[in-house]
Enzyme design. Structure first.
Site, PDB file in Angstrom:
ATOM      1  N   LYS A 113      -5.379 -10.118   0.893  1.00  0.00           N
ATOM      2  CA  LYS A 113      -5.381  -8.655   0.897  1.00  0.00           C
ATOM      3  C   LYS A 113      -6.796  -8.109   0.628  1.00  0.00           C
ATOM      4  CE  LYS A 113      -3.852  -5.218  -1.765  1.00  0.00           C
ATOM      5  NZ  LYS A 113      -3.322  -5.002  -3.079  1.00  0.00           N
ATOM      6  N   ASP A 115      -0.468  -3.594   1.365  1.00  0.00           N
ATOM      7  CA  ASP A 115      -0.128  -3.509  -0.052  1.00  0.00           C
ATOM      8  C   ASP A 115       1.307  -2.990  -0.173  1.00  0.00           C
ATOM      9  OD1 ASP A 115      -0.251  -0.848   0.608  1.00  0.00           O
ATOM     10  OD2 ASP A 115      -1.581  -0.270  -1.030  1.00  0.00           O
TER      11      ASP A 115
END
Ligand code: SF4
Length: 210
Positions: free
Chosen positions: A120, A138
């Site tokens: 991420k 997310d």
């Protein structure tokens, strides 16, 4: 969801916010990398408060190494998990100097080798600092993609891959900012504000609120 609806959703999100930005404050790829690394399980507001004091003092790998672990901890102590994050920041700075001449690498493979940097974080840096079409999924993006039907998936990787495949090319670079902001402020986890949502008529969520 069909292609036309997806197109319309992003057209509206772009219309409302033509130049979306991350809410993390940064002025170089390195500052962004460290801010994203610090932001795991913390708010952008909280990270900004800390980096506003840290970056004027140290905003390069060497400057942070010179600062030392204890002083770094002092600057970031208001952020959750700061002990582990401080250690990862120090190791990341050392690796940047040792392997990348103090620069942030612009490819996933090298980014993900940095301590504390996962998929991420790498995606945020690739997209936001280097403007590559990466999708940092997310909790907000995951929720919005599933609720609306833009890119449903059982886990973040599935959503990431579907978004990359399904979001029309012209929106790909900015899509993750729009989806995060939409999730953070409108399509909230507990109480989505469907009544005042710009894409309500296009969204395929079955349990819309008033
Ligand atoms: S209509 Fe409701 S569920 Fe759909 S995107 Fe908007 S806020 Fe989220």
């Amino acid at each position: 969801m069909n292609r036309d609806k997806r197109q319309q959703i992003f057209e509206r999100l772009r219309e409302d916010n033509p130049n979306p930005q991350t809410e993390l404050e940064y002025s170089s790829p390195f500052e962004l990398l460290i801010a994203v690394l610090l932001s795991a399980q913390a708010t952008d507001v909280g990270v900004n408060k800390a980096t506003r004091k840290l970056y004027p003092v140290a905003n390069t790998p060497q400057a942070i190494l010179d600062l030392g672990l204890d002083k770094l901890k002092f600057y970031i102590k208001t952020i959750g998990l700061f002990n582990t994050k401080a250690e990862n920041v120090m190791k990341t700075c050392a690796m940047l100097i040792e392997k990348h001449d103090g620069e942030v690498p612009n490819n996933r493979e090298d980014l993900e080798k940095l301590p504390g940097v996962g998929r991420k974080t790498a995606n945020v840096v690739l997209n936001t600092a280097f403007r590559q079409p990466a999708m940092a999924v997310d909790t907000h993006i995951f929720r919005v993609s599933n609720r609306t039907g833009i890119a449903p998936g059982k886990n973040v990787l599935e959503v990431e891959q579907r978004l990359l495949r399904l979001v029309p090319k012209e929106f790909l670079l900015d899509a993750h900012h729009w989806l995060i902001l939409h999730g953070r402020y409108v399509c909230k986890a507990r109480k989505p504000q469907c009544g005042s949502c710009r894409i309500e008529d296009l969204c395929e969520f079955k349990q819309k609120t008033e």
